[in-house]
Design an enzyme around this catalytic site. Structure first.
Site, mmCIF file in Angstrom:
data_model
loop_
_atom_site.group_PDB
_atom_site.id
_atom_site.type_symbol
_atom_site.label_atom_id
_atom_site.label_comp_id
_atom_site.label_asym_id
_atom_site.label_seq_id
_atom_site.Cartn_x
_atom_site.Cartn_y
_atom_site.Cartn_z
ATOM 1 N N PHE A 181 0.856 -1.182 0.000
ATOM 2 C CA PHE A 181 0.000 0.000 0.000
ATOM 3 C C PHE A 181 0.892 1.232 0.000
ATOM 4 C CE2 PHE A 181 -2.346 3.503 1.856
ATOM 5 C CZ PHE A 181 -3.508 3.471 1.106
ATOM 6 N N LYS B 220 2.396 10.278 8.036
ATOM 7 C CA LYS B 220 1.698 9.854 9.248
ATOM 8 C C LYS B 220 2.264 10.461 10.539
ATOM 9 C CE LYS B 220 -0.949 6.087 7.482
ATOM 10 N NZ LYS B 220 -0.633 5.291 6.317
ATOM 11 N N ASP C 7 9.214 2.877 1.650
ATOM 12 C CA ASP C 7 8.003 3.561 2.087
ATOM 13 C C ASP C 7 7.888 3.337 3.591
ATOM 14 O OD1 ASP C 7 5.493 4.384 2.803
ATOM 15 O OD2 ASP C 7 4.476 3.541 1.050
HETATM 16 C C1 LIG Z 1 -0.864 5.562 4.860
HETATM 17 C C2 LIG Z 1 0.183 5.102 3.917
HETATM 18 C C3 LIG Z 1 0.432 5.761 2.706
HETATM 19 C C4 LIG Z 1 -0.433 6.892 2.201
HETATM 20 O O1 LIG Z 1 -0.442 7.993 3.019
HETATM 21 P P1 LIG Z 1 -1.619 9.096 2.844
HETATM 22 O O2 LIG Z 1 -1.212 10.175 3.790
HETATM 23 O O3 LIG Z 1 -2.888 8.417 3.181
HETATM 24 O O4 LIG Z 1 -1.593 9.521 1.422
HETATM 25 C C5 LIG Z 1 1.473 5.325 1.925
HETATM 26 N N1 LIG Z 1 2.239 4.284 2.311
HETATM 27 C C6 LIG Z 1 2.031 3.628 3.461
HETATM 28 C C7 LIG Z 1 2.933 2.502 3.839
HETATM 29 C C8 LIG Z 1 0.989 3.997 4.293
HETATM 30 O O5 LIG Z 1 0.766 3.325 5.424
#
Ligand SMILES: *Cc1c(COP(=O)(O)O)cnc(C)c1O
Length: 394
Positions: free
Chosen positions: A133, A247, A218
């Site tokens: 994700f 986050k 990520d």
């Molecule tokens: C939440 C998340 C995203 C996306 O972040 P948003 O602020 O919702 O765009 C991307 N990568 C990972 C691993 C995430 O947990």
């Protein structure tokens, strides 16, 4: 205009039926004054808990001083934030964003542009992993490729080679002379707290070095103290070339960033990428306040201790309720509890008992409490999970 067939809030989320009115630390209260213990932290966002006094003060002070000027001018708080991220990570240069998806989007553009600037535009493909994700923009759903993310949104962005998690042969085969980067979450969050073992992360680093391509992590969910180190890759003893962060860095204020080495970022010259809001004085002041707390000596050690306590307690509960609970995985305060039932049902029972947890894929619920969680709060959460498991037992 009112239309009875559709709610005014577009129903792109299946929301649980509760409205929280206020929060403090690890607790939230609804309109009836009922207290909930928050083991979700807004999906690994409010790492310092709700309304952390230092962060709230930084936000309100900055709000009375200066909100926004645009990136046409230097921004003091942004320069201070970038300096501190550089001082505390592998990164040599930092680009601010407004979200996690935008940070990953930046990584994708950086990688393509890096090789374009080197005169190798054919190197534009990125290897990614099944179950990933990376956000909800067109590029980031194309990168992850999961059916729920992409269905109905074609044509997708071209240039991603998605390999099965843990399939070394597929990974080798997908990494060709058209590959510019490998993009991976060191622990898949939405994918169910699937941990990339440290030796695999080191293997990815070696593969990228061999092929002269960029390793892009990520760490949007794993980062900013969540696993007991500032970033989880530190535990594997490697560094990436590029990293997406969001986050936890804003504790609820929408801000993210992309961290990179000077070499990796060499293609992103003036005018090639940007955002109106990114890194504005308000966002940067909040992120600086988060770092003030998180970089205090002992803060991350406490996260590790709290994580061990929670994990130990969960292991005890798994032993006691083998028909309901199956296993625990993850690091620090990013833990996945594997169930023998659905994550949705467990999440609902937990809510009814005043505990917030977050469903993930594969019959896993995520426990992502604020990093400031106390021993007493951990024990309270464990007691509630014990109660849910007792009621769910066949
Ligand atoms: C939440 C998340 C995203 C996306 O972040 P948003 O602020 O919702 O765009 C991307 N990568 C990972 C691993 C995430 O947990």
């Amino acid at each position: 205009m009112r239309n009875a067939a559709v709610p005014a809030v577009m129903p792109n989320y299946n929301r649980l039926d509760v409205i929280f009115e206020r929060g403090r630390g690890c607790a939230l209260w609804d309109a009836d004054g009922r207290r909930y213990l928050d083991f979700g932290a807004g999906i690994a966002v409010t790492g310092l808990g709700h309304c952390h006094p230092h962060v709230t003060r930084a936000l309100t002070d900055q709000a009375q001083t200066l909100w926004h000027t645009s990136n046409l001018y230097r921004i003091g708080e942004l320069e201070r934030l970038s300096d501190r991220l550089v001082a505390n990570t592998f990164a040599e240069t930092v680009l601010l964003t407004n979200s996690g998806a935008e940070a990953v989007e930046g990584c994708i553009k950086l990688a393509r542009r890096h090789f374009w600037a080197k005169g190798e535009p054919q190197r534009h493909r990125i290897v990614t992993f099944e179950g990933a994700f990376h956000g909800r923009t067109m590029a980031t759903v194309s990168a992850a490729g999961g059916k729920k993310l992409v269905e109905g949104f074609a044509p997708l962005l071209e240039g991603f080679d998605i390999v099965p998690w843990g399939d070394h042969e597929a990974l080798e085969a997908a990494t060709t002379d058209e590959t510019c980067a490998i993009l991976v979450e060191p622990i898949q969050g939405e994918g169910g707290i699937r941990v990339l073992p440290p030796q695999c992360l080191r293997g990815l680093r070696e593969l990228c070095d061999e092929r002269g391509i960029l390793l892009m992590l990520d760490e949007v969910q794993t980062g900013v103290g969540r696993t007991g180190t500032l970033f989880v890759h530190e535990q594997a003893g490697i560094v990436p070339d590029v990293m997406a962060v969001a986050k936890g860095i804003g504790n609820g204020f929408p801000v993210g960033c992309m961290l990179a080495t000077a070499h990796a970022a060499s293609g992103l010259t003036a005018g090639t990428h940007g955002s109106t809001y990114a890194g504005n004085p308000l966002a940067s002041a909040v992120a600086n306040a988060v770092l003030d707390v998180m970089l205090e000596p002992g803060f991350l050690d406490r996260v590790q201790i709290a994580g061990e306590r929670l994990r130990g307690g969960l292991l005890g509960l798994i032993e006691r309720h083998p028909d309901v609970l199956e296993g625990v995985r993850g690091h620090g305060l990013m833990l996945g509890l594997k169930l023998k039932g659905t994550a949705a049902a467990f999440t609902k029972s937990a809510l009814a008992q005043g505990l917030l947890v977050i469903p993930a894929a594969e019959e896993v619920v995520r426990l992502l409490p604020p990093l400031i969680v106390s021993d007493a709060e951990i024990d309270e959460g464990l007691a509630t999970i014990d109660q849910i498991a007792r009621e769910a037992a066949p």
